[in-house]
Design a protein around this motif. Structure first.
Motif, PDB file in Angstrom:
ATOM      1  N   LEU A   1     137.356  52.426  -8.929  1.00  0.00           N
ATOM      2  CA  LEU A   1     137.016  52.110  -7.508  1.00  0.00           C
ATOM      3  C   LEU A   1     136.590  50.637  -7.415  1.00  0.00           C
ATOM      4  O   LEU A   1     135.832  50.478  -6.461  1.00  0.00           O
ATOM      5  CB  LEU A   1     136.041  52.953  -6.980  1.00  0.00           C
ATOM      6  CG  LEU A   1     136.455  54.512  -6.717  1.00  0.00           C
ATOM      7  CD1 LEU A   1     135.588  55.506  -6.010  1.00  0.00           C
ATOM      8  CD2 LEU A   1     137.831  54.288  -5.529  1.00  0.00           C
TER       9      LEU A   1
ATOM     10  N   ASN B   1     132.784  44.315  -3.167  1.00  0.00           N
ATOM     11  CA  ASN B   1     133.877  45.050  -3.049  1.00  0.00           C
ATOM     12  C   ASN B   1     133.369  46.459  -2.377  1.00  0.00           C
ATOM     13  O   ASN B   1     132.227  47.086  -2.972  1.00  0.00           O
ATOM     14  CB  ASN B   1     134.605  45.425  -4.077  1.00  0.00           C
ATOM     15  CG  ASN B   1     135.744  46.195  -3.874  1.00  0.00           C
ATOM     16  OD1 ASN B   1     135.912  47.394  -3.666  1.00  0.00           O
ATOM     17  ND2 ASN B   1     137.037  45.543  -4.269  1.00  0.00           N
TER      18      ASN B   1
ATOM     19  N   ASN C   1     134.787  49.384  -2.136  1.00  0.00           N
ATOM     20  CA  ASN C   1     135.474  50.661  -2.028  1.00  0.00           C
ATOM     21  C   ASN C   1     134.500  51.874  -2.696  1.00  0.00           C
ATOM     22  O   ASN C   1     134.463  52.790  -2.124  1.00  0.00           O
ATOM     23  CB  ASN C   1     136.613  50.410  -3.273  1.00  0.00           C
ATOM     24  CG  ASN C   1     137.538  49.960  -2.600  1.00  0.00           C
ATOM     25  OD1 ASN C   1     137.809  49.626  -1.592  1.00  0.00           O
ATOM     26  ND2 ASN C   1     138.845  49.511  -3.363  1.00  0.00           N
TER      27      ASN C   1
END
Length: 243
Positions: free
Chosen positions: A140, A151, A153
């Motif tokens: 991820l 990030n 995710n």
């Protein structure tokens, strides 16, 4: 539902079902005995089935090593058939990582062993460990999350699928989670796995005060996690609550 049907359902929900010809023997033993058999935890840790296997990422040999990890785990599931192994399988499907992206058999084997160790224990410890697990950092994109360019995710998956569930967090929460989770590296990057606080030149191991651990602990509190993770586990084991 008669006892035969109850025993069959018990094994489907808390194990992996019964092989052909096994149901008659299970009915002969009785429902109470089957419950005890499924919930009998090992008195000592089982042998590590990955020990001695060369699973590290290596171009040219990597596809076979990925298959080896899958085959070893499936063999253990079939051999055990226990509720313990069923719960580990549940957590793998919930706190999801995939070997097709991670590609490193050693990292995936390490994650499976983490679930064997923590899958039936403290939710806080499980969340903390999976958040900075090497395979998860790769799967991820936590390894790419740095100060100034977080990030989102993993932060989004953590809130939506792992801990809180849809409708129980905001986009601002996702952005804040992403910032809290920056600075981790993974072993396949050639750097020691650890947390790199801004301005430091050496990584630190996970500790109780790092942002990732603090956030994971908060999300495991009953006021947060009772909305989603336990409900998912209940649905997997006994079905959704009746209306």
């Amino acid at each position: 539902m008669d006892e035969r049907a109850r025993i069959a359902r018990l094994h489907r929900r808390f194990g992996f079902g019964l092989r052909a010809g096994e149901l008659d023997a299970a009915v002969g033993r009785g429902l109470d005995t089957e419950i005890k058999r499924l919930t009998a935890w090992p008195t000592a840790p089982l042998p590590d089935p990955f020990e001695g296997k060369d699973l590290a990422f290596e171009k040219g040999a990597n596809r076979d090593r990925q298959r080896t990890v899958v085959d070893i785990w499936l063999d253990r599931m079939v051999a055990s058939g226990s509720m313990e192994e069923r719960f580990v399988w549940f957590w793998h499907g919930t706190l999801v990582s995939g070997i097709a992206k991670v590609k490193d058999g050693e990292s995936m084997a390490t994650q499976i062993k983490l679930l064997w160790k923590l899958g039936l224990g403290s939710l806080a410890e499980l969340y903390k460990a999976i958040t900075v697990d090497n395979a998860m950092l790769y799967y991820l994109d936590g390894r790419d999350s740095v100060k100034g360019k977080p990030n989102e995710n993993y932060g989004r998956e953590l809130l939506e699928l792992f801990a809180l569930g849809v409708g129980n967090f905001t986009e601002a929460d996702v952005k804040a989670a992403a910032k809290a989770l920056t600075g981790w590296t993974s072993k396949r990057d050639g750097e020691p796995q650890g947390w790199w606080p801004p301005g430091t030149t050496t990584p630190r191991r996970c500790c109780s005060v790092c942002p990732a651990c603090t956030m994971s602990t908060l999300l495991s509190l009953p006021s947060c996690s009772n909305r989603h993770a336990p409900c998912s586990l209940r649905a997997s084991s006994v079905g959704p609550p009746s209306a």
